[in-house]
Design a protein around this motif. Structure first.
Motif, PDB file in Angstrom:
ATOM      1  N   LYS A 195       0.823  -1.204   0.000  1.00  0.00           N
ATOM      2  CA  LYS A 195       0.000   0.000   0.000  1.00  0.00           C
ATOM      3  C   LYS A 195       0.858   1.257   0.000  1.00  0.00           C
ATOM      4  O   LYS A 195       1.738   1.429   0.846  1.00  0.00           O
ATOM      5  CB  LYS A 195      -0.939  -0.003   1.204  1.00  0.00           C
ATOM      6  CG  LYS A 195      -2.005   1.084   1.150  1.00  0.00           C
ATOM      7  CD  LYS A 195      -3.114   0.818   2.144  1.00  0.00           C
ATOM      8  CE  LYS A 195      -4.199   1.856   2.047  1.00  0.00           C
ATOM      9  NZ  LYS A 195      -5.355   1.557   2.930  1.00  0.00           N
ATOM     10  N   LEU A 196       0.558   2.137  -0.954  1.00  0.00           N
ATOM     11  CA  LEU A 196       1.277   3.394  -1.101  1.00  0.00           C
ATOM     12  C   LEU A 196       0.464   4.584  -0.599  1.00  0.00           C
ATOM     13  O   LEU A 196       1.021   5.543  -0.065  1.00  0.00           O
ATOM     14  CB  LEU A 196       1.627   3.613  -2.579  1.00  0.00           C
ATOM     15  CG  LEU A 196       2.363   4.886  -2.971  1.00  0.00           C
ATOM     16  CD1 LEU A 196       3.782   4.874  -2.405  1.00  0.00           C
ATOM     17  CD2 LEU A 196       2.412   5.031  -4.491  1.00  0.00           C
ATOM     18  N   VAL A 197      -0.854   4.511  -0.782  1.00  0.00           N
ATOM     19  CA  VAL A 197      -1.735   5.663  -0.544  1.00  0.00           C
ATOM     20  C   VAL A 197      -3.024   5.194   0.116  1.00  0.00           C
ATOM     21  O   VAL A 197      -3.550   4.125  -0.222  1.00  0.00           O
ATOM     22  CB  VAL A 197      -2.082   6.373  -1.873  1.00  0.00           C
ATOM     23  CG1 VAL A 197      -3.043   7.541  -1.636  1.00  0.00           C
ATOM     24  CG2 VAL A 197      -0.834   6.861  -2.584  1.00  0.00           C
ATOM     25  N   LEU A 250       9.658   6.848  -1.727  1.00  0.00           N
ATOM     26  CA  LEU A 250      11.098   6.771  -1.446  1.00  0.00           C
ATOM     27  C   LEU A 250      11.615   5.361  -1.680  1.00  0.00           C
ATOM     28  O   LEU A 250      12.642   5.161  -2.348  1.00  0.00           O
ATOM     29  CB  LEU A 250      11.352   7.195   0.001  1.00  0.00           C
ATOM     30  CG  LEU A 250      12.777   7.021   0.530  1.00  0.00           C
ATOM     31  CD1 LEU A 250      13.733   7.955  -0.194  1.00  0.00           C
ATOM     32  CD2 LEU A 250      12.818   7.278   2.040  1.00  0.00           C
ATOM     33  N   ALA A 251      10.913   4.367  -1.150  1.00  0.00           N
ATOM     34  CA  ALA A 251      11.363   2.984  -1.284  1.00  0.00           C
ATOM     35  C   ALA A 251      11.311   2.512  -2.725  1.00  0.00           C
ATOM     36  O   ALA A 251      12.213   1.800  -3.194  1.00  0.00           O
ATOM     37  CB  ALA A 251      10.501   2.076  -0.401  1.00  0.00           C
ATOM     38  N   GLU A 252      10.285   2.905  -3.446  1.00  0.00           N
ATOM     39  CA  GLU A 252      10.120   2.430  -4.825  1.00  0.00           C
ATOM     40  C   GLU A 252      11.100   3.114  -5.779  1.00  0.00           C
ATOM     41  O   GLU A 252      11.605   2.490  -6.718  1.00  0.00           O
ATOM     42  CB  GLU A 252       8.677   2.664  -5.297  1.00  0.00           C
ATOM     43  CG  GLU A 252       7.617   1.926  -4.503  1.00  0.00           C
ATOM     44  CD  GLU A 252       7.755   0.424  -4.593  1.00  0.00           C
ATOM     45  OE1 GLU A 252       8.221  -0.083  -5.638  1.00  0.00           O
ATOM     46  OE2 GLU A 252       7.402  -0.264  -3.612  1.00  0.00           O
ATOM     47  N   ARG A 253      11.366   4.386  -5.554  1.00  0.00           N
ATOM     48  CA  ARG A 253      12.251   5.133  -6.448  1.00  0.00           C
ATOM     49  C   ARG A 253      13.727   4.930  -6.109  1.00  0.00           C
ATOM     50  O   ARG A 253      14.592   5.072  -6.969  1.00  0.00           O
ATOM     51  CB  ARG A 253      11.944   6.630  -6.338  1.00  0.00           C
ATOM     52  CG  ARG A 253      10.665   7.076  -6.997  1.00  0.00           C
ATOM     53  CD  ARG A 253      10.250   8.480  -6.511  1.00  0.00           C
ATOM     54  NE  ARG A 253      11.367   9.406  -6.469  1.00  0.00           N
ATOM     55  CZ  ARG A 253      11.702  10.251  -7.454  1.00  0.00           C
ATOM     56  NH1 ARG A 253      10.982  10.260  -8.563  1.00  0.00           N
ATOM     57  NH2 ARG A 253      12.711  11.087  -7.322  1.00  0.00           N
ATOM     58  N   GLY A 254      14.000   4.673  -4.837  1.00  0.00           N
ATOM     59  CA  GLY A 254      15.380   4.607  -4.385  1.00  0.00           C
ATOM     60  C   GLY A 254      15.942   5.956  -4.005  1.00  0.00           C
ATOM     61  O   GLY A 254      17.086   6.062  -3.569  1.00  0.00           O
TER      62      GLY A 254
END
Length: 315
Positions: free
Chosen positions: A181-183, A224-228
């Motif tokens: 879950k992101l949002v 942040l986690a998904e983009r790095g």
């Protein structure tokens, strides 16, 4: 931010511009120009001054004036470093007669999600509530929840994160067989049967947040986690609000936009509804947001519920 200050910023962005020239252009006194420039500096705008005049050197990373500056949508923004709940504050604004207002925070200390669940909102996220007054009957209001899900999904994809929607409004990122879950989105409203008085759409985005700082049982992820790396929260918030503004003005086309961003259709689902559990294949969505499920005993139309995507049955 008031209209004159917006115009000062626009002029500085095209600078350098002298104080007297700015006073003449805006039809205000030189003293007023200086006061506006100083107020903008206090809000975090870096404004240079030289013999050639004032220049806008940089914009704050986040905050009300930062988000309003360059925003192509008619919202005023109220910012808080920390607040118990942006939705609660937006409801207060509604009681005061406000509209087209965004309550934005770096941190929430008492956020709530659907079904009155806790919603953890640490510093670094994008926690906001949009207050507006659409001219629609109450029965049509759920479409704005779908619009919010589409808007934030589009903003996430522009930021390089391949997000998608699980009915009705959970924005997720797939990791193999898992969905993280992101949002979260929570919509509240008030009105009578034939007319909405106001709608508050609360949107919570795990932006520059470490998933380790979020409850593990929620299986969270973040931009942040998904983009790095971290996302520009100012630009992300602007794109979210601009997409939502476009969608809310055309409710009839929101359902099709939702279909394009969602992964629920075609999946086996289990939906916990107030009337019991419904299980089957999600085959369609109907305005203003009801899910059509083909079950062993026939077609079910579900207006509200907690949806779970089931793993496909293998032969």
């Amino acid at each position: 931010m008031n209209e004159t200050r917006h115009r000062v910023l626009d002029a500085l962005a095209d600078g350098p511009v002298s104080g007297p020239a700015l006073a003449d252009e805006l039809d205000i006194s030189r003293s007023a120009v200086w006061k506006h420039v100083e107020a903008l500096r206090e809000e975090g705008f870096e404004i240079g001054s030289s013999d050639a005049g004032y220049t806008l050197d940089s914009v704050p990373e986040f905050g009300a004036s930062a988000v309003e500056y360059g925003l192509d949508a008619p919202f005023s923004v109220e910012y808080h470093d920390s607040i118990p709940s942006t939705n609660a504050r937006a409801r207060d604004c509604a009681a005061d007669g406000a509209s087209d207002t965004v309550v934005l925070a770096d941190e929430q200390t008492g956020g709530r999600g659907r079904l009155d669940r806790d919603w953890h909102s640490p510093s670094g996220g994008v926690w906001l509530s949009v207050l507006f007054r659409p001219d629609v009957p109450m029965a049509h209001a759920p479409v704005f929840t779908l619009a919010a899900a589409v808007a934030v999904t589009r903003a996430a994809r522009e930021a390089g994160v391949e997000a998608s929607i699980k009915w009705p409004n959970d924005v997720l990122v797939r990791h193999g067989d898992a969905e993280r879950k992101l949002v979260g989105i929570l919509t509240e409203m008030e009105g009578e049967a034939d007319r909405v008085s106001w709608v508050v759409v609360g949107i919570g985005v795990n932006a520059n947040v470490d998933p380790a700082d979020l409850p593990a049982e929620a299986e969270p992820t973040s931009l942040l986690a998904e983009r790095g790396d971290s996302v520009d929260r100012r630009l992300f918030t602007q794109r979210l609000l601009e997409e939502f503004d476009t969608l809310r003005q055309d409710p009839a086309n929101v359902v099709e936009a939702w279909r394009e961003s969602a992964t629920t259709l075609g999946k086996q689902v289990r939906v916990e509804t107030p009337g019991g559990t419904i299980e089957g294949e999600a085959v369609d969505i109907q305005f203003p947001g009801a899910l059509v499920i083909e079950t062993d005993s026939g077609t079910e139309i579900v207006s509200a519920g907690d949806c779970e995507h089931l793993r496909p049955i293998t032969e």
